[in-house]
Design a protein around this motif. Sequence first.
Motif, short mmCIF file in Angstrom:
data_model
loop_
_atom_site.label_atom_id
_atom_site.label_comp_id
_atom_site.label_asym_id
_atom_site.label_seq_id
_atom_site.Cartn_x
_atom_site.Cartn_y
_atom_site.Cartn_z
N MET A 57 0.77 -1.06 -0.13
CA MET A 57 0.09 -0.02 0.08
C MET A 57 0.82 1.28 -0.05
SD MET A 57 -3.11 0.73 2.52
CE MET A 57 -3.59 -0.76 2.16
N THR A 58 0.50 2.19 -0.84
CA THR A 58 1.39 3.32 -0.90
C THR A 58 0.30 4.37 -0.52
OG1 THR A 58 0.90 3.65 -3.24
CG2 THR A 58 2.94 2.31 -2.51
N THR A 59 1.08 5.79 -0.51
CA THR A 59 0.08 6.89 -0.07
C THR A 59 0.37 7.87 -1.19
OG1 THR A 59 1.95 8.07 1.24
CG2 THR A 59 -0.04 6.98 2.33
N HIS A 60 -0.37 8.52 -1.72
CA HIS A 60 -0.23 9.57 -2.94
C HIS A 60 -1.24 10.79 -2.42
CE1 HIS A 60 1.32 6.58 -5.64
NE2 HIS A 60 0.31 5.86 -5.15
N PHE A 61 -0.51 12.10 -2.94
CA PHE A 61 -1.33 13.37 -2.91
C PHE A 61 -1.91 13.62 -4.22
CE2 PHE A 61 -1.16 17.88 -3.39
CZ PHE A 61 -1.97 18.36 -2.17
N ILE A 62 -3.03 13.93 -4.37
CA ILE A 62 -3.79 14.23 -5.53
C ILE A 62 -4.68 15.54 -5.41
CG2 ILE A 62 -4.07 11.76 -6.15
CD1 ILE A 62 -7.18 12.15 -5.38
N THR A 63 -4.78 15.92 -6.62
CA THR A 63 -5.79 17.23 -6.63
C THR A 63 -6.88 16.75 -7.52
OG1 THR A 63 -4.65 18.39 -8.27
CG2 THR A 63 -4.04 18.98 -6.34
N ALA A 64 -8.12 16.97 -7.51
CA ALA A 64 -9.15 16.89 -8.24
C ALA A 64 -10.18 18.34 -8.31
CB ALA A 64 -9.96 15.78 -7.90
N GLU A 65 -10.62 18.32 -9.59
CA GLU A 65 -11.68 19.42 -9.61
C GLU A 65 -13.08 18.78 -9.51
OE1 GLU A 65 -9.68 23.00 -12.20
OE2 GLU A 65 -11.06 21.93 -13.03
N ILE A 66 -14.15 19.40 -8.78
CA ILE A 66 -15.45 18.80 -8.58
C ILE A 66 -16.34 19.77 -9.04
CG2 ILE A 66 -16.96 17.83 -6.99
CD1 ILE A 66 -14.25 15.99 -7.34
N ASP A 67 -17.31 19.53 -9.93
CA ASP A 67 -18.48 20.51 -9.93
C ASP A 67 -19.11 20.80 -8.78
OD1 ASP A 67 -18.08 20.52 -12.74
OD2 ASP A 67 -19.53 18.82 -12.83
N LEU A 68 -19.32 22.18 -8.61
CA LEU A 68 -20.10 22.68 -7.35
C LEU A 68 -21.63 22.14 -7.34
CD1 LEU A 68 -19.10 26.29 -7.17
CD2 LEU A 68 -18.20 24.61 -5.68
N GLN A 69 -22.31 21.62 -6.15
CA GLN A 69 -23.42 21.13 -5.99
C GLN A 69 -24.41 22.13 -5.27
OE1 GLN A 69 -23.77 17.79 -7.44
NE2 GLN A 69 -21.61 18.08 -8.03
N GLU A 70 -25.58 21.50 -5.28
CA GLU A 70 -26.72 22.54 -4.81
C GLU A 70 -26.82 22.66 -3.21
OE1 GLU A 70 -29.61 23.99 -6.42
OE2 GLU A 70 -28.44 23.32 -8.11
N SER A 71 -26.11 21.46 -2.44
CA SER A 71 -26.11 21.71 -1.03
C SER A 71 -24.83 21.08 -0.64
CB SER A 71 -27.03 20.60 -0.41
OG SER A 71 -26.83 19.43 -0.69
N PRO A 72 -24.38 21.44 0.48
CA PRO A 72 -23.38 20.92 1.43
C PRO A 72 -23.11 19.22 1.18
CG PRO A 72 -23.83 22.54 2.67
CD PRO A 72 -24.93 22.31 1.44
N VAL A 73 -24.24 18.55 1.42
CA VAL A 73 -24.49 17.33 1.48
C VAL A 73 -23.95 16.74 0.13
CG1 VAL A 73 -25.91 15.23 2.04
CG2 VAL A 73 -25.79 17.19 3.50
N GLN A 74 -24.72 17.16 -0.71
CA GLN A 74 -24.45 16.84 -2.12
C GLN A 74 -22.94 16.92 -2.60
OE1 GLN A 74 -27.39 18.99 -4.07
NE2 GLN A 74 -28.71 16.94 -4.56
N MET A 75 -22.45 18.07 -2.12
CA MET A 75 -20.98 18.19 -2.55
C MET A 75 -20.00 17.36 -1.86
SD MET A 75 -19.29 20.76 -4.08
CE MET A 75 -17.64 21.32 -4.14
N GLN A 76 -20.39 16.92 -0.58
CA GLN A 76 -19.50 15.96 0.01
C GLN A 76 -19.54 14.79 -0.58
OE1 GLN A 76 -20.17 15.60 4.30
NE2 GLN A 76 -18.78 13.83 4.42
N GLN A 77 -20.62 14.30 -0.98
CA GLN A 77 -21.15 13.08 -1.64
C GLN A 77 -20.22 12.86 -2.93
OE1 GLN A 77 -25.32 12.85 -1.81
NE2 GLN A 77 -25.41 11.78 0.25
N ALA A 78 -20.21 14.04 -3.73
CA ALA A 78 -19.68 14.05 -5.24
C ALA A 78 -18.10 13.99 -4.98
CB ALA A 78 -20.00 15.49 -5.85
N ILE A 79 -17.73 14.43 -3.93
CA ILE A 79 -16.19 14.48 -3.53
C ILE A 79 -15.74 13.30 -3.23
CG2 ILE A 79 -14.41 15.42 -2.10
CD1 ILE A 79 -15.82 18.02 -1.79
N GLU A 80 -16.60 12.64 -2.38
CA GLU A 80 -15.92 11.14 -1.77
C GLU A 80 -16.15 10.24 -2.99
OE1 GLU A 80 -18.44 10.72 1.54
OE2 GLU A 80 -17.27 12.11 2.82
#
Length: 62
Positions: free
Chosen positions: A1-24
């Motif tokens: 198992m290795t660790t990696h640092f990544i960056t990603a772009e996620i579309d903004l969502q309607e609510s904080p809950v939807q945003m967290q779900q999209a990120i995860e």
Amino acid sequence: MTTHFITAEIDLQESPVQMQQAIEAELQKRGEPLRWAVTGIDADSQKAQVEAVMTVAAEAKP
């Protein structure tokens, strides 16, 4: 198992809950997130910049 640092772009969502779900959901495609943070928002493109530290299973060598 290795660790990696990544960056990603996620579309903004309607609510904080939807945003967290999209990120995860996006991060799960790349491994198991140890931690992540929204580090920036681009209001013009409606995208959030996410940085994460991920664990990724080591590939088996032939």
